[in-house]
Every structure is written in structure tokens, then in C-alpha cells.
Design a protein around this motif. Sequence first.
Motif, PDB file in Angstrom:
ATOM      1  N   TRP A  60      21.572 -46.112  -2.075  1.00  0.00           N
ATOM      2  CA  TRP A  60      21.952 -47.493  -2.308  1.00  0.00           C
ATOM      3  C   TRP A  60      20.747 -48.450  -2.715  1.00  0.00           C
ATOM      4  O   TRP A  60      20.763 -49.368  -3.640  1.00  0.00           O
ATOM      5  CB  TRP A  60      22.396 -48.221  -1.142  1.00  0.00           C
ATOM      6  N   ALA A  61      19.553 -48.126  -2.267  1.00  0.00           N
ATOM      7  CA  ALA A  61      18.355 -48.720  -2.847  1.00  0.00           C
ATOM      8  C   ALA A  61      18.125 -48.571  -4.493  1.00  0.00           C
ATOM      9  O   ALA A  61      17.845 -49.362  -5.076  1.00  0.00           O
ATOM     10  CB  ALA A  61      17.319 -48.400  -1.983  1.00  0.00           C
ATOM     11  N   GLU A  62      18.420 -47.136  -4.465  1.00  0.00           N
ATOM     12  CA  GLU A  62      18.129 -46.917  -6.016  1.00  0.00           C
ATOM     13  C   GLU A  62      19.285 -47.567  -6.830  1.00  0.00           C
ATOM     14  O   GLU A  62      18.838 -47.779  -7.906  1.00  0.00           O
ATOM     15  CB  GLU A  62      18.269 -45.324  -6.275  1.00  0.00           C
ATOM     16  N   MET A  63      20.680 -47.762  -6.220  1.00  0.00           N
ATOM     17  CA  MET A  63      21.452 -48.349  -7.042  1.00  0.00           C
ATOM     18  C   MET A  63      20.718 -49.956  -7.424  1.00  0.00           C
ATOM     19  O   MET A  63      20.970 -50.427  -8.233  1.00  0.00           O
ATOM     20  CB  MET A  63      22.835 -48.361  -6.327  1.00  0.00           C
ATOM     21  N   GLU A  64      20.341 -50.494  -6.501  1.00  0.00           N
ATOM     22  CA  GLU A  64      19.729 -51.926  -6.308  1.00  0.00           C
ATOM     23  C   GLU A  64      18.974 -51.865  -7.349  1.00  0.00           C
ATOM     24  O   GLU A  64      18.776 -53.002  -8.386  1.00  0.00           O
ATOM     25  CB  GLU A  64      19.209 -52.535  -5.182  1.00  0.00           C
ATOM     26  N   ALA A  65      17.929 -51.051  -7.485  1.00  0.00           N
ATOM     27  CA  ALA A  65      16.855 -50.874  -8.702  1.00  0.00           C
ATOM     28  C   ALA A  65      17.372 -50.549 -10.199  1.00  0.00           C
ATOM     29  O   ALA A  65      17.068 -51.344 -10.891  1.00  0.00           O
ATOM     30  CB  ALA A  65      15.815 -49.851  -8.286  1.00  0.00           C
ATOM     31  N   ALA A  88      18.358 -37.992  -8.404  1.00  0.00           N
ATOM     32  CA  ALA A  88      19.397 -37.176  -9.190  1.00  0.00           C
ATOM     33  C   ALA A  88      20.921 -37.603  -8.844  1.00  0.00           C
ATOM     34  O   ALA A  88      21.561 -37.597  -9.858  1.00  0.00           O
ATOM     35  CB  ALA A  88      19.311 -35.644  -8.813  1.00  0.00           C
ATOM     36  N   ASN A  89      21.214 -37.807  -7.480  1.00  0.00           N
ATOM     37  CA  ASN A  89      22.525 -38.315  -7.373  1.00  0.00           C
ATOM     38  C   ASN A  89      22.981 -39.631  -8.135  1.00  0.00           C
ATOM     39  O   ASN A  89      24.244 -39.600  -8.623  1.00  0.00           O
ATOM     40  CB  ASN A  89      22.571 -38.831  -5.864  1.00  0.00           C
ATOM     41  N   LEU A  90      22.011 -40.632  -8.376  1.00  0.00           N
ATOM     42  CA  LEU A  90      22.428 -42.049  -8.978  1.00  0.00           C
ATOM     43  C   LEU A  90      22.653 -41.476 -10.532  1.00  0.00           C
ATOM     44  O   LEU A  90      23.565 -42.021 -11.228  1.00  0.00           O
ATOM     45  CB  LEU A  90      21.379 -42.826  -8.808  1.00  0.00           C
ATOM     46  N   VAL A  91      21.754 -40.654 -10.991  1.00  0.00           N
ATOM     47  CA  VAL A  91      21.742 -40.295 -12.383  1.00  0.00           C
ATOM     48  C   VAL A  91      23.042 -39.494 -12.778  1.00  0.00           C
ATOM     49  O   VAL A  91      23.737 -39.822 -13.658  1.00  0.00           O
ATOM     50  CB  VAL A  91      20.688 -39.369 -12.960  1.00  0.00           C
ATOM     51  N   ASN A  92      23.514 -38.552 -11.749  1.00  0.00           N
ATOM     52  CA  ASN A  92      24.436 -37.880 -12.069  1.00  0.00           C
ATOM     53  C   ASN A  92      25.893 -38.948 -12.046  1.00  0.00           C
ATOM     54  O   ASN A  92      26.911 -38.743 -12.665  1.00  0.00           O
ATOM     55  CB  ASN A  92      24.722 -36.816 -10.995  1.00  0.00           C
ATOM     56  N   LYS A  93      25.956 -39.902 -11.052  1.00  0.00           N
ATOM     57  CA  LYS A  93      26.974 -40.812 -11.053  1.00  0.00           C
ATOM     58  C   LYS A  93      27.240 -41.710 -12.241  1.00  0.00           C
ATOM     59  O   LYS A  93      28.205 -41.816 -12.612  1.00  0.00           O
ATOM     60  CB  LYS A  93      26.747 -41.666  -9.709  1.00  0.00           C
ATOM     61  N   VAL A  94      25.755 -41.899 -12.765  1.00  0.00           N
ATOM     62  CA  VAL A  94      26.044 -42.849 -13.889  1.00  0.00           C
ATOM     63  C   VAL A  94      26.606 -41.998 -15.141  1.00  0.00           C
ATOM     64  O   VAL A  94      27.506 -42.505 -15.973  1.00  0.00           O
ATOM     65  CB  VAL A  94      24.589 -43.344 -14.386  1.00  0.00           C
ATOM     66  N   THR A 102      34.446 -42.856  -4.954  1.00  0.00           N
ATOM     67  CA  THR A 102      33.617 -43.315  -3.967  1.00  0.00           C
ATOM     68  C   THR A 102      33.237 -44.977  -4.045  1.00  0.00           C
ATOM     69  O   THR A 102      33.394 -45.437  -5.389  1.00  0.00           O
ATOM     70  CB  THR A 102      32.340 -42.643  -3.466  1.00  0.00           C
ATOM     71  N   ILE A 103      32.857 -45.708  -3.207  1.00  0.00           N
ATOM     72  CA  ILE A 103      32.344 -46.968  -3.138  1.00  0.00           C
ATOM     73  C   ILE A 103      31.362 -47.036  -4.167  1.00  0.00           C
ATOM     74  O   ILE A 103      31.186 -47.800  -5.039  1.00  0.00           O
ATOM     75  CB  ILE A 103      32.239 -47.556  -1.799  1.00  0.00           C
ATOM     76  N   MET A 104      30.396 -46.191  -4.047  1.00  0.00           N
ATOM     77  CA  MET A 104      29.126 -46.288  -4.819  1.00  0.00           C
ATOM     78  C   MET A 104      29.711 -46.043  -6.361  1.00  0.00           C
ATOM     79  O   MET A 104      29.064 -46.454  -7.426  1.00  0.00           O
ATOM     80  CB  MET A 104      28.353 -45.043  -4.512  1.00  0.00           C
ATOM     81  N   GLY A 105      30.458 -44.858  -6.567  1.00  0.00           N
ATOM     82  CA  GLY A 105      30.935 -44.735  -7.918  1.00  0.00           C
ATOM     83  C   GLY A 105      31.734 -45.978  -8.377  1.00  0.00           C
ATOM     84  O   GLY A 105      31.462 -46.257  -9.891  1.00  0.00           O
ATOM     85  N   ASN A 109      30.241 -47.927 -11.942  1.00  0.00           N
ATOM     86  CA  ASN A 109      31.315 -48.469 -12.864  1.00  0.00           C
ATOM     87  C   ASN A 109      30.792 -49.892 -13.286  1.00  0.00           C
ATOM     88  O   ASN A 109      30.955 -50.152 -14.565  1.00  0.00           O
ATOM     89  CB  ASN A 109      32.607 -48.091 -12.703  1.00  0.00           C
ATOM     90  N   GLU A 110      30.967 -50.400 -12.279  1.00  0.00           N
ATOM     91  CA  GLU A 110      30.859 -52.138 -12.441  1.00  0.00           C
ATOM     92  C   GLU A 110      29.292 -52.532 -13.067  1.00  0.00           C
ATOM     93  O   GLU A 110      29.075 -53.019 -13.862  1.00  0.00           O
ATOM     94  CB  GLU A 110      30.877 -52.959 -11.102  1.00  0.00           C
TER      95      GLU A 110
END
Length: 159
Positions: A60-65, A88-94, A102-105, A109-110
Motif C-alpha cells: 500500500w505504501a508503494e501504491m501511494e508512491a 513486483a506485486n504493484l508492477v504486476n497489478k498495473v 481486489t481492493i488494491m486492484g 485501476n482508478e
Amino acid sequence: MPPIPASKNWMKPPNGYVKINFDAAVLHRRMGFGFIARDSDGFVIGGSSGFKDKLMKADWAEMEAFDESLKMASNLNISKVIFESDCANLVNKVKKRGLDITIMGCCVNEACKIFDNFDLVKINWTNRSSNRVEDFMCKFTKTDYPSEIHDIVMNEAIN
């Protein structure tokens, strides 16, 4: 077969692109983030860092960044941009946005709706050693482009 050697240094983006490296850290019940935008010559054209008094998981911190770096890229009117992260998790989600329920997904998207502001957008995973400037910024600074990182940036631009 021997492993294929991967570059562990920051690499300049192709001509006409801007590369934005971002990173986040969770330390002492606080989240820190940092990002820096560099042109195809390796020179800094923008960047920032900050802290939030929020306890959150690293993803979630990476998502904020990522979200903060997207805002900066949009404000700089960049047409071709490459985002790089060592998460890697965030890069793959993007890269697979729209498929993750998921909520992060949904948050990814947003955030990625801002991609419409650019002509071309890429996101890549990078080795942690290629994100040294951002790692330093998210852990130790509270200002835009502090002088302590100047030598790191110049070294990466030259090499």
C-alpha cells in the motif's frame, strides 16, 4: 544454463522518454515515499519525497508512491513515460489492471485512469539497486531533491 546477467544500475530511458523511479518504505509506524523523474540524458527534471503518519503494509505504501509519481508526471506534461519500481506485486497489478478484483486492484485501476494524459506509458520492475535514489529519499528526507543525493544522481547519469 548460466543465468542471464541483469543490469543492477539505473539505466537511462530511450530518447524522448522520461523515466520515473519511485519507492516507498514503512518505518517506525510511518510511511515514506520518494520519486524522481529523469530525462534520456539522465538529468533530473522533477521529484519529491514525503512522509505520512500512517501505518500500512509495504504494498500500500508503494501504491501511494506510485499515485504521487503519476500526479507529478501529469503536472510535468510528459508525453512518453516509463515508471519503474522494485515492488513486483504493484508492477504486476498495473500491467494486469482490469483483471484484479481486489481492493488494491480497484485502486490501481482508478490511479491508472491518468494514463490517458500520456501518449505512451510503460511500467517496469527494476532491481532494488537500480532504485537507490528513491530508496534514500523515502527513508531519510522530507524535501524536494535534497543535496545529499546529488552525487548518486550524477554517478548514475554518467554511467
